[in-house]
Structures are given as C-alpha cells and as structure tokens.
Design a protein around this motif. Structure first.
Motif, short mmCIF file in Angstrom:
data_model
loop_
_atom_site.label_atom_id
_atom_site.label_comp_id
_atom_site.label_asym_id
_atom_site.label_seq_id
_atom_site.Cartn_x
_atom_site.Cartn_y
_atom_site.Cartn_z
N GLY A 154 0.81 -1.21 0.00
CA GLY A 154 0.00 0.00 0.00
C GLY A 154 0.83 1.25 0.00
O GLY A 154 2.07 1.20 -0.06
N ALA A 155 0.12 2.38 0.04
CA ALA A 155 0.81 3.66 0.09
C ALA A 155 -0.07 4.68 0.78
O ALA A 155 -1.29 4.64 0.67
N HIS A 156 0.58 5.59 1.47
CA HIS A 156 -0.08 6.74 2.09
C HIS A 156 0.49 7.95 1.36
O HIS A 156 1.64 8.33 1.59
N THR A 157 -0.28 8.47 0.41
CA THR A 157 0.27 9.44 -0.54
C THR A 157 -0.06 10.87 -0.13
O THR A 157 -0.85 11.09 0.78
N PRO A 158 0.48 11.87 -0.82
CA PRO A 158 0.13 13.27 -0.50
C PRO A 158 -1.35 13.55 -0.72
O PRO A 158 -2.07 12.79 -1.37
N HIS A 159 -1.78 14.68 -0.19
CA HIS A 159 -3.20 15.03 -0.17
C HIS A 159 -3.80 15.08 -1.58
O HIS A 159 -3.34 15.85 -2.42
N GLY A 160 -4.80 14.26 -1.79
CA GLY A 160 -5.52 14.29 -3.06
C GLY A 160 -4.98 13.39 -4.14
O GLY A 160 -5.56 13.30 -5.22
N ARG A 161 -3.88 12.71 -3.91
CA ARG A 161 -3.18 12.02 -4.99
C ARG A 161 -3.32 10.51 -5.05
O ARG A 161 -2.66 9.88 -5.88
N PRO A 162 -4.11 9.87 -4.18
CA PRO A 162 -4.09 8.40 -4.21
C PRO A 162 -4.57 7.80 -5.54
O PRO A 162 -4.06 6.76 -5.95
N ILE A 163 -5.51 8.45 -6.22
CA ILE A 163 -6.00 7.88 -7.48
C ILE A 163 -4.88 7.88 -8.52
O ILE A 163 -4.65 6.88 -9.21
N ALA A 164 -4.16 8.99 -8.60
CA ALA A 164 -3.05 9.06 -9.57
C ALA A 164 -1.98 8.03 -9.23
O ALA A 164 -1.48 7.32 -10.10
N TYR A 165 -1.67 7.93 -7.97
CA TYR A 165 -0.67 6.94 -7.54
C TYR A 165 -1.14 5.54 -7.91
O TYR A 165 -0.38 4.73 -8.44
N ALA A 166 -2.43 5.27 -7.66
CA ALA A 166 -2.97 3.93 -7.88
C ALA A 166 -2.99 3.57 -9.37
O ALA A 166 -2.68 2.44 -9.75
N TYR A 167 -3.32 4.53 -10.25
CA TYR A 167 -3.28 4.13 -11.65
C TYR A 167 -1.85 3.98 -12.14
O TYR A 167 -1.59 3.21 -13.06
N GLY A 168 -0.92 4.67 -11.49
CA GLY A 168 0.49 4.42 -11.80
C GLY A 168 0.89 2.99 -11.45
O GLY A 168 1.63 2.34 -12.20
N VAL A 169 0.38 2.50 -10.33
CA VAL A 169 0.66 1.12 -9.91
C VAL A 169 0.16 0.14 -10.98
O VAL A 169 0.85 -0.79 -11.39
N LYS A 170 -1.04 0.40 -11.47
CA LYS A 170 -1.64 -0.48 -12.49
C LYS A 170 -0.84 -0.44 -13.79
O LYS A 170 -0.64 -1.46 -14.44
N LEU A 171 -0.39 0.76 -14.17
CA LEU A 171 0.39 0.88 -15.40
C LEU A 171 1.75 0.22 -15.23
O LEU A 171 2.30 -0.36 -16.15
N GLY A 172 2.29 0.30 -14.02
CA GLY A 172 3.59 -0.30 -13.74
C GLY A 172 3.55 -1.81 -13.74
O GLY A 172 4.50 -2.47 -14.15
N ASN A 173 2.46 -2.38 -13.26
CA ASN A 173 2.28 -3.82 -13.27
C ASN A 173 0.79 -4.13 -13.42
O ASN A 173 0.05 -4.17 -12.44
N PRO A 174 0.33 -4.36 -14.66
CA PRO A 174 -1.10 -4.52 -14.91
C PRO A 174 -1.73 -5.73 -14.21
O PRO A 174 -2.95 -5.83 -14.16
N LYS A 175 -0.90 -6.62 -13.66
CA LYS A 175 -1.47 -7.78 -12.97
C LYS A 175 -1.92 -7.43 -11.55
O LYS A 175 -2.57 -8.22 -10.88
N LEU A 176 -1.55 -6.24 -11.07
CA LEU A 176 -1.95 -5.83 -9.73
C LEU A 176 -3.36 -5.25 -9.73
O LEU A 176 -3.88 -4.84 -10.76
N VAL A 177 -3.95 -5.22 -8.54
CA VAL A 177 -5.31 -4.69 -8.39
C VAL A 177 -5.28 -3.57 -7.34
O VAL A 177 -5.33 -3.83 -6.14
N PRO A 178 -5.17 -2.32 -7.79
CA PRO A 178 -5.13 -1.23 -6.82
C PRO A 178 -6.52 -0.85 -6.30
O PRO A 178 -7.51 -0.88 -7.04
N VAL A 179 -6.57 -0.54 -5.02
CA VAL A 179 -7.80 -0.07 -4.38
C VAL A 179 -7.49 1.24 -3.69
O VAL A 179 -6.49 1.34 -2.97
N VAL A 180 -8.30 2.26 -3.94
CA VAL A 180 -8.11 3.54 -3.26
C VAL A 180 -9.15 3.65 -2.15
O VAL A 180 -10.34 3.39 -2.37
N PHE A 181 -8.69 4.00 -0.98
CA PHE A 181 -9.56 4.13 0.19
C PHE A 181 -9.23 5.48 0.80
O PHE A 181 -8.16 5.68 1.35
N SER A 182 -10.15 6.45 0.65
CA SER A 182 -9.80 7.76 1.19
C SER A 182 -11.05 8.59 1.49
O SER A 182 -12.17 8.11 1.30
N GLY A 183 -10.83 9.81 1.93
CA GLY A 183 -11.94 10.65 2.37
C GLY A 183 -12.50 11.53 1.27
O GLY A 183 -11.98 11.58 0.16
#
Ligand code: SF4
Lengths: 381, 295
Positions: free
Chosen positions: B78-107
């Motif tokens: 997982g990751a605890h990213t800067p304010h507002g950025r988890p979606i961008a971080y998460a799609y980067g994860v998917k682009l970096g390794n398409p076999k992964l399944v990112p989930v964003v959980f935030s406010g």
C-alpha cells in the motif's frame, strides 16, 4: 549493436530511456518536452512499454512513484511550469526513495514566460522545489550525445541510490539535431533494485544497507506487504514523530547520495591547466562559452572553461582543481546568478574573485554575443 | 511501546489483514471509518476464500486525512500518498504492473476536493480501479473546515455563518462520467457496504463506492450533536435506499434526502483492455479484470 543516428535532444533522450529499459512513460504536454512524449508514444509500445497522458503534471509524478513501486522503470518529461506542479510529489519520491527519472527542459520564466524561449533559470528549482530537506540528483547535458548518455546514467543513479534523478536540459538542447551513437535495450547496463534478502514478515522496506545507505526494495505484488509511507517513518515504514528517527531518516536521504558522490558527481575542464581566467558555464550556454574561450586563446589570452555535468551534487573538488591557478573566475549563466552562488561559496576559501555574467535572453547567444554580455556586465578579459 | 493483545481472547476475523502491532488506531470513539474499513477487509477475506482474489495482488492506496490513515493499519501492499493524490498513484501502480489490483480508500476532501481532477478523469477513462470514498462531510483531521461535500447551511470552522455553497454529489458526478459501478451507502448498512465491495472489487473499469460516515468528534460536535448516536440518527433519518429513476433523481440534500443504493452497475471494458485493443502487450491475457469479466 551500437548504431549512429541523427537525433534531436528530445529524441535522443527518449531513445536512451528505451535503451535503459523504460517500461512506463507518464507525462503531460508542455513546451519544450512534448515532442519527447510524442516520440515515445510512437516507439515505446514497440518495446512493450506503456505511454500514458496524465490529466496534469501532479497526476503524472504521483503515478510515476506508483509505477516504480510496481516494478517498472518509469520516466516523465516536463519544463518549468510543469515541474513547479510536480514539486510536492518530488518530495514524496525523495521521502519514499522512489527511483523516478525526470527529463526537465528549462524554458524562459518566471510563470509562463516565453514558452518557446530557452533559459537556465531553474538551477535552484531543480534542487529545492519541494518542501522539507531532501536530496535529488541533477545532470545537465550540453550536447545531444551527452543528453543520451546522461539519461542512461540517470536511470542507473535513480535505481542504484533510490533517489529521484533529473536530466536538466533546455529548449536548445531539446531541439538541436546531432549525430548520436545509440544502443539497443540490453546493450547498456543500468542498475536494478537490490531485492529484499529477508522473507516477508521480517523485511523492513526502509532499512538501509550500512555500506551504501540504500535500502533493498520490494516491489508490490511480491508478498511483502510494503507500506510506502509519505509521513516521516521508521525502517518498517511506520509513521513516527520520534525526533531521533526523523533526524536519522532525513540525514540518510542526503548522506546516501553524498556517500556515493563518486558515482554521481561529474565535470568537464577545458584548457584550465594554465588558465588565468576560468569561465564557468553549464548546459548549452557552455558551448558558446567554449567557442569564446577558443577565440580568446587565439588572441593569446589564458582562458579556460569548467563545466559541471552534474549540478546537484556539484563536483566541488573538480571546480577547486580547475580554478587553482586562475586569478579570477567568471560564471556565465542564463539567469541573474544561481550557479554563481554555489561557485562563489565553493571558491570562497581560495580567495578567488568570482564574477557573474548574467545572460537574460530567450535565445542562446553565440560566442560574439556572449562577449557582448560580458561587456554589459562590466567583465573584461 | 508495543501493546500485547492476547490472541485467544481477542482474535478477530480480519486480524491477519491488520498491522496489529500499530494498534490502538488514531480514530475517535464513535467514528464511522472503522465500519467501512472492516467491511472492506471482510470482503477481501471472503473473495480470497472463494479464490477470486489473492491478497498479494492488492495494493491499498490512501491519501491524507482521517480516512487516509487506514493504509497504516492494513497489512497489504500500500501507500499513504500526498493530499488528493491516491487515485493518480494507484493508476500508476496499475500501469507499472497490470497484474496488480489497486484499491483507493480515502476521504471526501481528499478524493472529491483537492483530488477532484484525478477522480473525474479516472472515471472518464473507466480506469480499472476501485475507489472507496468515506464521506464524513467535512475536513476532520485539520479541524472541521468546509469540504466540497459539506451540506449547505451547516456550520464549519471556515464558514462560521453556515455553508453558503452547494455541495458536491460525488457519486452522481462519477456516474455521469460513465464509471462501471457506482454505489452510495451509509455506515448504517455495513452488510450492504461489504456486499457492494465484493461485487465491485472483481470488476473491470472504474468502480466507485461512497459511504456516508459520521464524524462525531469534529463535524457532529461542532454543529450541536452531543453524542455519536445523535449524529448517527440524524444521518439515518435522511438517508434513503432506493433505485433512482435517473441521475437527476439522485439526491444529496441534508434537509430532504441523501439517496443510497447502487446507481450504476455495468460491465464495459476498462482502460487496460482498451489499451490491449490497440497494442499487443504480453500481459493482456493475464489481466485480472479480463479473467473476472469472463466468469
Ligand atoms: S475527527 Fe472525525 S473522522 Fe476523524 S477520526 Fe475523529 S470522528 Fe473520525
């Protein structure tokens, strides 16, 4: 097989990234970096890589950090205004030791400035853009071939030291076409991550090796339950406000680069051995400066050139050595004195006179025009 | 200091998905975030038991704020990213390794406020990503300031005479942008939340689950609710589970109705498959989304 190609700086840097094993490029269009992006959009998928256009530069750099933790060699390319937007998460990359590579082509600022003009006003921005104290590495090529070589070196540095690494070009470099010796993927050696040595449960994602202060890196999907923590964290990646842990972390982020400075710091001296006057310049302006040095040598004046290849960290020892014999040092740069401050600081103990020739122009001056700037600044050789 | 919890006495169904050495957590008594997190972890356990997912392919990404702290407690990549950025971080994860399944959980502040641009473009792209948004109606961790989701009229620490703004209905926005799955629940329906996550997690494209939560300590107390139960009741009264007739029929109104339920439920190819239609990537056959879509 090495091949010779006639490429622009942007094309060469794109080719270098492919040779270095680039798997994901994420960017947002900006002059003068867009044609690098466009070139990769054409070429990178042929090598199995993905090119993705983020909704903005903020998205791009955050996605880049996610991509490297997923195990991909990843890069973005931008210019001043775009880099300003990336500033926040450049700090993230430094804090979580993400090996991202950024091609940063400077243009004329501040703000939107002259978007198509060249500039060197971002020396400090490339180093200190984000808040807090952190370290990044910045290389500044002066030719298309050197841009090619330094992008490969940037990937090597980023992955060896787990530090965000920037190749600082400019508009002129981006669009100048020169002959380049280029390589195929696999022909150049680029560092890989150090894989974890402990099994899941025992592995600590931010526990450095004592020899190089760089922690081994576990990728997502390998079963290590890695927490990439943007907060101040201990070796497990857990948030802490403990002053000792915080201090050790921030110190290490700097020291891991400084301890390995011999792998990073690089400079280029020309005719400096007997120079009474040493001109310091970097990037494409150094090409005009070298031509000027040659002209002045023809007139019998003992002038030399020192050019930093890495700007952060600077090859301070190299500068001191080049400046040893000179009675005066002149820094010429396309701003009102940024590299100048560093040079003055480094040479202060030697008691040298350090003068500044600012070149504020959206165009790269030729050697004669550069001499006019010397005169305008009241600096006579 | 480490707190030793005697295993036999207090072991919990999702304990192995938690970094128990980090407990106690920072959340206030009565806070609703834990209900949403537990629903997620139960869904993961259940899907894993059914052989649908494997916890090692999940990447749990959060942003800043009370909800953002969840990544610190979850034993997943997982990751605890800067304010507002988890979606961008998460799609980067998917682009970096398409076999992964990112989930964003935030406010709500993180995802719909500062991160609004990433949210709308991820939805527009139908990017293969599950986003769980815990909506506590204010910026809680920084002290109860106005959020884009704060109801009109109610007090916040930056709108001392009451909020003059119209709030953002994030679920309706994301639905309008063509996401594959959009649902809104409140913490009064933990089983529905869990079922919704179970449905949305093994799905391609963009999936968005909003959960109205209570923040009794900052939001509730400041606007005159003396106990968590009072705020819980107030929210229960206005939340209504129903099938909206159209997007316009989805309500987000503090005085009238906040519509709950499943607003969108479709299965169009997501971004990664759309990429695979154009390029022959080696991973295209191994996309988990593709496997799920075949089932
Ligand atoms: S401040 Fe509000 S949202 Fe944050 S933990 Fe406390 S009750 Fe929950």
């Amino acid at each position: 097989m090495a091949r010779r190609e006639f490429l622009t700086g942007n094309e060469a840097m794109a080719e270098a990234a492919i040779a270095a094993g680039l798997k994901v490029f994420i960017g947002y269009p900006i002059t003068p970096a867009s044609d690098l992006f466009e070139y990769l959009a054409e070429k990178l998928p042929e090598h199995g890589g993905i090119v993705f256009q983020g909704e903005d530069e903020i998205a791009s750099i955050n996605a880049l950090v996610g991509a490297v933790y997923a195990g991909a060699k990843a890069m973005t390319a931008t210019s001043g205004p775009g880099f300003s937007l990336m500033a926040e998460s450049l700090g993230l990359a430094a804090m979580v030791e993400a090996p991202i590579v950024i091609v940063y082509n400077m243009r004329t600022g501040p703000s939107t400035g002259i978007a198509t003009g060249t500039g060197q006003g971002d020396v400090m921005q490339s180093r200190w853009a984000s808040h807090g104290h952190y370290m990044d590495v910045v290389y500044a090529p002066w030719s298309v071939q050197e841009a090619y070589n330094l992008v490969i070196k940037a990937f090597d540095t980023a992955w060896r030291l787990r530090v965000p690494t920037i190749v600082l070009g400019d508009t002129i470099l981006a669009h100048t076409r020169e002959l380049v010796v280029a390589y195929e993927p696999g022909e150049v050696k680029v560092a890989d991550r150090k894989p974890p040595r402990e099994p899941p449960g025992q592995f600590k994602p931010f526990k450095p090796d004592p020899d190089d202060l760089v922690p081994p890196m576990a990728f997502y999907g390998e079963g290590y339950a890695v927490l990439v923590e943007s907060l101040a964290h201990d070796e497990r990646g857990y948030y802490t406000t403990n002053p000792k842990v915080y201090e050790a972390l921030v110190r290490r982020l700097e020291e891991k680069v400084m301890k390995n400075k011999h792998l990073v710091a690089q400079s280029d001296s020309r005719m400096a051995e007997d120079a009474e006057t040493l001109i310091v310049a970097f990037g494409t302006l150094a090409r005009s400066a070298l031509a000027l040095v040659k002209d002045l040598r023809k007139q019998g004046k003992k002038v030399g050139l020192w050019r930093p290849v890495s700007i952060w960290p600077l090859d301070e020892e190299g500068l001191v050595k080049a400046a040893e014999k000179a009675s005066r040092v002149i820094v010429a740069e396309m701003n009102l004195g940024q590299l100048y401050r560093e040079v003055a600081r480094i040479l202060a103990p030697l008691g040298k006179k350090v003068e500044l020739v600012p070149v504020l122009s959206p165009e790269l001056p030729g050697p004669d025009e550069l001499l006019d700037y010397f005169e305008k600044a009241g600096v006579r050789i | 200091m480490t707190i030793q919890v005697p295993k036999t006495a207090l072991s919990h169904r999702v304990e192995d998905l938690l970094r128990t050495e980090r407990l106690p957590h920072v959340w206030c008594p009565g806070c609703g975030i834990g209900i949403v997190l537990q629903a997620f972890l139960r869904a993961v356990k259940d899907l894993e038991a059914k052989g649908v997912i494997n916890r090692n392919q999940l990447v749990f990404v959060t942003g800043i704020g009370c909800t953002g702290r969840a990544s610190g407690y979850v034993r997943l990549d997982g990751a605890h990213t800067p304010h507002g950025r988890p979606i961008a971080y998460a799609y980067g994860v998917k682009l970096g390794n398409p076999k992964l399944v990112p989930v964003v959980f935030s406010g709500d502040g993180d995802l719909a406020g500062i991160g609004g641009n990433h949210l709308l473009h991820a939805a527009r792209r139908n990017f293969d990503l599950l986003v769980i948004m815990v909506n506590n109606l204010n910026y809680a961790l920084t002290g109860g300031q106005l959020a884009p989701t704060t109801p009109r009229g109610v007090y916040s620490t930056t709108t001392p005479k009451g909020n003059p703004e119209r709030p953002l209905d994030a679920a309706r926005l994301v639905a309008a942008l063509g996401a594959n799955y959009v649902a809104r629940w409140s913490i009064h329906y933990p089983v529905h939340i869990e079922e919704s996550i179970k449905k949305a997690l093994p799905r391609r494209g963009f999936r968005f689950i909003e959960v109205l939560s209570i923040c009794p300590e900052i939001f509730g107390r400041h606007i005159g609710f003396r106990t968590p139960a009072e705020l819980y009741e107030r929210l229960r009264k206005i939340s209504k589970v129903r099938k909206p007739k159209s997007l316009e029929d989805i309500k987000y109104d503090w005085d009238e109705e906040i519509t709950l339920g499943v607003f969108v439920d479709k299965d169009e190819p997501g971004y990664m498959e759309s990429l695979c239609e154009r390029y022959n990537y080696s991973w295209c056959d191994e996309l988990p989304e593709k496997r799920w879509a075949r089932k």
